[in-house]
Design a protein around this motif. Sequence first.
Motif, PDB file in Angstrom:
ATOM      1  N   ILE A  10       2.758   4.297  -7.756  1.00  0.00           N
ATOM      2  CA  ILE A  10       2.321   4.467  -6.368  1.00  0.00           C
ATOM      3  C   ILE A  10       1.169   5.454  -6.400  1.00  0.00           C
ATOM      4  N   ASP A  11      -0.026   5.001  -6.043  1.00  0.00           N
ATOM      5  CA  ASP A  11      -1.214   5.818  -6.269  1.00  0.00           C
ATOM      6  C   ASP A  11      -1.509   6.747  -5.091  1.00  0.00           C
ATOM      7  N   SER A  13      -3.720   6.834  -2.888  1.00  0.00           N
ATOM      8  CA  SER A  13      -4.177   6.289  -1.607  1.00  0.00           C
ATOM      9  C   SER A  13      -3.025   6.127  -0.619  1.00  0.00           C
ATOM     10  N   CYS A  14      -1.789   6.230  -1.106  1.00  0.00           N
ATOM     11  CA  CYS A  14      -0.610   6.103  -0.243  1.00  0.00           C
ATOM     12  C   CYS A  14      -0.158   7.476   0.241  1.00  0.00           C
ATOM     13  N   SER A  15       0.627   7.496   1.303  1.00  0.00           N
ATOM     14  CA  SER A  15       1.301   8.710   1.750  1.00  0.00           C
ATOM     15  C   SER A  15       2.602   8.291   2.425  1.00  0.00           C
ATOM     16  N   PHE A  16       3.572   9.205   2.439  1.00  0.00           N
ATOM     17  CA  PHE A  16       4.868   8.911   3.021  1.00  0.00           C
ATOM     18  C   PHE A  16       5.202   9.962   4.074  1.00  0.00           C
ATOM     19  N   ILE A  43       4.593   8.458  -9.307  1.00  0.00           N
ATOM     20  CA  ILE A  43       4.247   8.620  -7.895  1.00  0.00           C
ATOM     21  C   ILE A  43       3.153   9.672  -7.821  1.00  0.00           C
ATOM     22  N   CYS A  45       1.258  10.414  -4.841  1.00  0.00           N
ATOM     23  CA  CYS A  45       0.847  10.638  -3.449  1.00  0.00           C
ATOM     24  C   CYS A  45       1.681  11.750  -2.813  1.00  0.00           C
ATOM     25  N   TRP A  47       4.041  13.575   0.298  1.00  0.00           N
ATOM     26  CA  TRP A  47       5.194  13.257   1.143  1.00  0.00           C
ATOM     27  C   TRP A  47       5.329  14.319   2.229  1.00  0.00           C
TER      28      TRP A  47
END
Length: 199
Positions: A10-11, A13-16, A43, A45, A47
């Motif tokens: 999960i690079d 460019s993602c966020s949670f 992971i 990114c 959070w």
Amino acid sequence: ANAVIKNIVIDASCSFTRTASAGGHWGIISRAIDSGSISDCDINCNWNMDYGDGGFTYGTFCGRLGGKMTNCHMNGSLIYNRTVTTKVTSYLWIGGIVGQVVSSPITACANAGDIHLDCTDWNYVGGIGGLLHANRNFDDTTNRYTTSHCVNTGNLTSTILPDAYGQLHGLSYAGGIGGYYGDQLSHCMNAGSVEGDLV
């Protein structure tokens, strides 16, 4: 049972973000039990968790782990905020990799992300896991579970906040590898700072 999860990335460019959740198990995988495995995953990114009342286990990869985990890496930051709505005492288990581990080996995993926790509750927070090997039977000398060759380089901060009535009653168990540990630890290293409140 016997599920295999591997080679997932999960690079950055993602966020949670999760808001106002009740208690439960949270992570990319909520709960992995029995004889499954998670391996060779990254992971990268950030959070941000804003959670509500109730007990809570949270890890970026897995909330509650019952299988084995090998060679998983977390490189983003983790921020946890407690949404206080009642006068309540809950327990939180939060880790950079897993929230709670039950009778399972963890090998060659690493957390490089800073973890910051603001809450009213008793909490166990660690760079690898909040609660490691929770169901350890100390009379059983055969079935031993080991966290080995794991590294934390992220900085951990746990701050106790007043509850809805303005009272302070929480306690932080914070550790570079684990907040609480119930079995064997081998060839692990922490290079991050650790700060936890005692009220």
